[in-house]
Design a protein around this motif. Structure first.
Motif, PDB file in Angstrom:
ATOM      1  N   ARG A 160       0.831  -1.208   0.000  1.00  0.00           N
ATOM      2  CA  ARG A 160       0.000   0.000   0.000  1.00  0.00           C
ATOM      3  C   ARG A 160       0.860   1.250   0.000  1.00  0.00           C
ATOM      4  O   ARG A 160       2.051   1.198   0.268  1.00  0.00           O
ATOM      5  N   ALA A 161       0.224   2.387  -0.239  1.00  0.00           N
ATOM      6  CA  ALA A 161       0.938   3.657  -0.155  1.00  0.00           C
ATOM      7  C   ALA A 161       1.204   3.972   1.313  1.00  0.00           C
ATOM      8  O   ALA A 161       0.430   3.596   2.185  1.00  0.00           O
ATOM      9  N   GLY A 162       2.312   4.659   1.578  1.00  0.00           N
ATOM     10  CA  GLY A 162       2.618   5.062   2.950  1.00  0.00           C
ATOM     11  C   GLY A 162       4.074   4.806   3.280  1.00  0.00           C
ATOM     12  O   GLY A 162       4.856   4.399   2.429  1.00  0.00           O
ATOM     13  N   LEU A 163       4.428   5.056   4.540  1.00  0.00           N
ATOM     14  CA  LEU A 163       5.808   4.851   4.964  1.00  0.00           C
ATOM     15  C   LEU A 163       6.026   3.407   5.403  1.00  0.00           C
ATOM     16  O   LEU A 163       5.168   2.808   6.050  1.00  0.00           O
ATOM     17  N   TYR A 164       7.175   2.869   5.012  1.00  0.00           N
ATOM     18  CA  TYR A 164       7.578   1.534   5.438  1.00  0.00           C
ATOM     19  C   TYR A 164       8.986   1.610   6.005  1.00  0.00           C
ATOM     20  O   TYR A 164       9.814   2.374   5.514  1.00  0.00           O
ATOM     21  N   LYS A 165       9.246   0.801   7.021  1.00  0.00           N
ATOM     22  CA  LYS A 165      10.621   0.661   7.488  1.00  0.00           C
ATOM     23  C   LYS A 165      11.088  -0.748   7.174  1.00  0.00           C
ATOM     24  O   LYS A 165      10.321  -1.711   7.303  1.00  0.00           O
ATOM     25  N   LEU A 166      12.310  -0.833   6.727  1.00  0.00           N
ATOM     26  CA  LEU A 166      12.886  -2.106   6.304  1.00  0.00           C
ATOM     27  C   LEU A 166      14.202  -2.297   7.046  1.00  0.00           C
ATOM     28  O   LEU A 166      14.958  -1.343   7.199  1.00  0.00           O
ATOM     29  N   TRP A 167      14.439  -3.513   7.510  1.00  0.00           N
ATOM     30  CA  TRP A 167      15.723  -3.827   8.131  1.00  0.00           C
ATOM     31  C   TRP A 167      16.387  -4.933   7.324  1.00  0.00           C
ATOM     32  O   TRP A 167      15.777  -5.988   7.098  1.00  0.00           O
ATOM     33  N   ALA A 168      17.610  -4.678   6.881  1.00  0.00           N
ATOM     34  CA  ALA A 168      18.398  -5.720   6.226  1.00  0.00           C
ATOM     35  C   ALA A 168      19.385  -6.211   7.281  1.00  0.00           C
ATOM     36  O   ALA A 168      20.120  -5.417   7.860  1.00  0.00           O
ATOM     37  N   GLN A 169      19.363  -7.512   7.544  1.00  0.00           N
ATOM     38  CA  GLN A 169      20.229  -8.054   8.595  1.00  0.00           C
ATOM     39  C   GLN A 169      21.344  -8.893   7.998  1.00  0.00           C
ATOM     40  O   GLN A 169      21.093  -9.816   7.214  1.00  0.00           O
ATOM     41  N   PHE A 170      22.554  -8.551   8.377  1.00  0.00           N
ATOM     42  CA  PHE A 170      23.738  -9.279   7.924  1.00  0.00           C
ATOM     43  C   PHE A 170      24.498  -9.762   9.147  1.00  0.00           C
ATOM     44  O   PHE A 170      24.322  -9.237  10.246  1.00  0.00           O
ATOM     45  N   GLN A 171      25.366 -10.743   8.939  1.00  0.00           N
ATOM     46  CA  GLN A 171      26.226 -11.170  10.041  1.00  0.00           C
ATOM     47  C   GLN A 171      27.683 -11.045   9.630  1.00  0.00           C
ATOM     48  O   GLN A 171      28.076 -11.439   8.531  1.00  0.00           O
ATOM     49  N   ARG A 172      28.452 -10.476  10.536  1.00  0.00           N
ATOM     50  CA  ARG A 172      29.868 -10.252  10.266  1.00  0.00           C
ATOM     51  C   ARG A 172      30.615 -10.398  11.586  1.00  0.00           C
ATOM     52  O   ARG A 172      30.192  -9.828  12.596  1.00  0.00           O
ATOM     53  N   GLY A 173      31.692 -11.158  11.568  1.00  0.00           N
ATOM     54  CA  GLY A 173      32.466 -11.356  12.792  1.00  0.00           C
ATOM     55  C   GLY A 173      31.616 -11.914  13.923  1.00  0.00           C
ATOM     56  O   GLY A 173      31.815 -11.576  15.088  1.00  0.00           O
ATOM     57  N   GLY A 174      30.633 -12.746  13.576  1.00  0.00           N
ATOM     58  CA  GLY A 174      29.787 -13.372  14.591  1.00  0.00           C
ATOM     59  C   GLY A 174      28.705 -12.459  15.135  1.00  0.00           C
ATOM     60  O   GLY A 174      27.915 -12.847  15.991  1.00  0.00           O
ATOM     61  N   LYS A 175      28.647 -11.227  14.622  1.00  0.00           N
ATOM     62  CA  LYS A 175      27.678 -10.261  15.141  1.00  0.00           C
ATOM     63  C   LYS A 175      26.621  -9.949  14.081  1.00  0.00           C
ATOM     64  O   LYS A 175      26.959  -9.732  12.917  1.00  0.00           O
TER      65      LYS A 175
END
Ligand SMILES: [Cu+2]
Length: 419
Positions: free
Chosen positions: A292-307
């Motif tokens: 739909r139209a409107g604001l969205y928040k997106l999180w891209a999750q990666f792992q690096r050095g175990g974190k």
């Protein structure tokens, strides 16, 4: 040994289905009601698009220890999944290495947590979590019961304690973010607008050197995980990377040969840079749509050095271009089948063996993933443009059921052929 291989294949197949199911069904959830009350027991929202394909209903009993969650103090979050007969379901499918994925956000979307409840002896799934602030939180518990489709349970939780000031949600002007030494860019493959299917192409760089990362690690079996939530908290998408060059019709799973192919695809998810013809280890793409139209928040999750590093993006999704909607043009003798976020209507059509079938598919809007209709057994595959009427004609030669589905095998319907 044979048995092991088979099991692995099954898991991969299931997890790959879940990826596209998530991305694909987001639109159908947009009509869901956002219940703002604090609830201890929440019935699963029914997913209208898939109601025809699934006859099961699940609910989640949710409780916390202590009963009132306090900011700054550890709380145990307890989820008990039950079927329609009220029996506890103890064997949720393992999808992306976990039986349950729990995404928690504060209602202003400034806080985000991705945790994994684990099963305890009584069959409930539990995880300990400490909320830093008081206030309203939204939970999305993402799980897949045995022999069923993925369920996303939404739960409102009020945490007592000092509340912080609300953080305003403001669209990013630049789709490039750095968190904990990792710089990530996001490029949409098409103009972002409501209902538009697209891929979001991510690239990860070392923030210090500016060079593409070579040390990303798999996180829960994938190079990245993506979570997308609308400002009103109604739309929730939990997506995973697709291999570069993977086409949507790779999702077709009619027949054993295809299944085999698809398992092979499953292995390529998660990108091994040492192999040729595989995406390099710093680029990943997600196939999705903003319903739909409107604001969205997106999180891209990666792992690096175990974190695990979560990179947030905020996008403003404009309404889709106003399209000239033509009414359905159904010729005489044809049965109209409307394709919308409700799925196929009707989803079951009775026909007679030996008599020509004439179906007029009419895709009412773009807010669904029914851009293609597939009759696998008949080898019929037709593109359905919005507001065009598309005819499918053939003559059934035997009694029984003939299934049809969208190109991603998410919307489903059938013909019932009688003698
Ligand atoms: Cu997860």
């Amino acid at each position: 040994m044979m048995r092991k291989i088979f099991n692995l294949g099954t898991v991969l197949l299931v997890s790959t289905i879940a990826v596209f199911f998530t991305a694909c069904t987001s639109g159908t959830n947009s009509q869901g009601v956002d219940n703002a009350n604090v609830a201890n027991t929440v019935a699963s929202e029914s997913n209208s698009a898939n109601a025809a394909a699934s006859d099961s209903a699940f609910k989640v009993d949710f409780k916390t220890e202590p009963g009132q969650v306090q900011a700054g103090a550890p709380a145990t979050l307890i989820f008990t999944v039950k079927d329609s007969k009220n029996s506890v379901i103890k064997d949720l499918q393992v999808v992306h290495e976990k039986p349950m994925h729990l995404l928690i956000v504060s209602k202003d979307l400034s806080e985000f947590y991705h945790v994994h409840p684990e099963q305890s002896a009584d069959g409930s799934y539990r995880v300990q979590h400490t909320f830093p602030n008081g206030g309203d939180y939204k939970f999305y518990a993402d799980f897949t019961p045995p022999n069923a489709k993925q369920v996303v349970e939404r739960i409102d939780v009020k945490v007592s304690g000092t509340e912080r000031a609300k953080v305003a949600l403001v669209a990013d002007t630049k789709l490039e973010k750095s968190v904990d030494g990792l710089k990530v860019t996001m490029k949409p493959s098409a103009k972002i607008e409501a209902g538009q299917e697209l891929t979001l192409d991510f690239a990860a760089f070392d923030a210090k050197t500016g060079k593409p990362t070579t040390d990303l690690q798999n996180y829960l079996g994938e190079l990245a995980h993506f979570v997308i939530i609308s400002e009103d908290l109604v739309d929730f998408v939990h997506a995973h990377p697709m291999a570069k060059g993977e086409k949507m019709d790779g999702m077709k799973m009619d027949g054993d040969a295809k299944k085999k192919d698809h398992n092979a695809d499953g292995h390529s998810h998660g990108a091994d840079s040492k192999e040729t013809n595989k995406p390099s280890a710093y680029e990943v793409s997600a196939h999705t749509a903003f319903p739909r139209a409107g604001l969205y928040k997106l999180w891209a999750q990666f792992q690096r050095g175990g974190k695990v590093i979560s990179i947030p993006f905020i996008v403003n999704v404009p309404a889709g271009k106003a399209k000239v909607v033509k009414p359905a043009n159904v010729p005489a003798g044809a049965t109209k089948v409307t394709v919308s976020s409700n799925g196929y209507e009707p989803s079951s059509v009775s026909v007679v063996k030996g008599q020509p079938v004439k179906l007029a598919f009419y895709r009412a809007d773009s807010e669904n993933c029914g851009g293609e209709v597939v009759f696998a057994k008949q080898n019929i595959r037709k593109k359905l443009a919005v507001s065009e009427t598309v005819l499918v004609e053939f003559t059934p030669t035997e009694a029984g059921e003939i299934a049809f589905a969208c190109g991603m095998d998410m919307l489903r319907g059938k013909l019932v052929v009688t003698q």
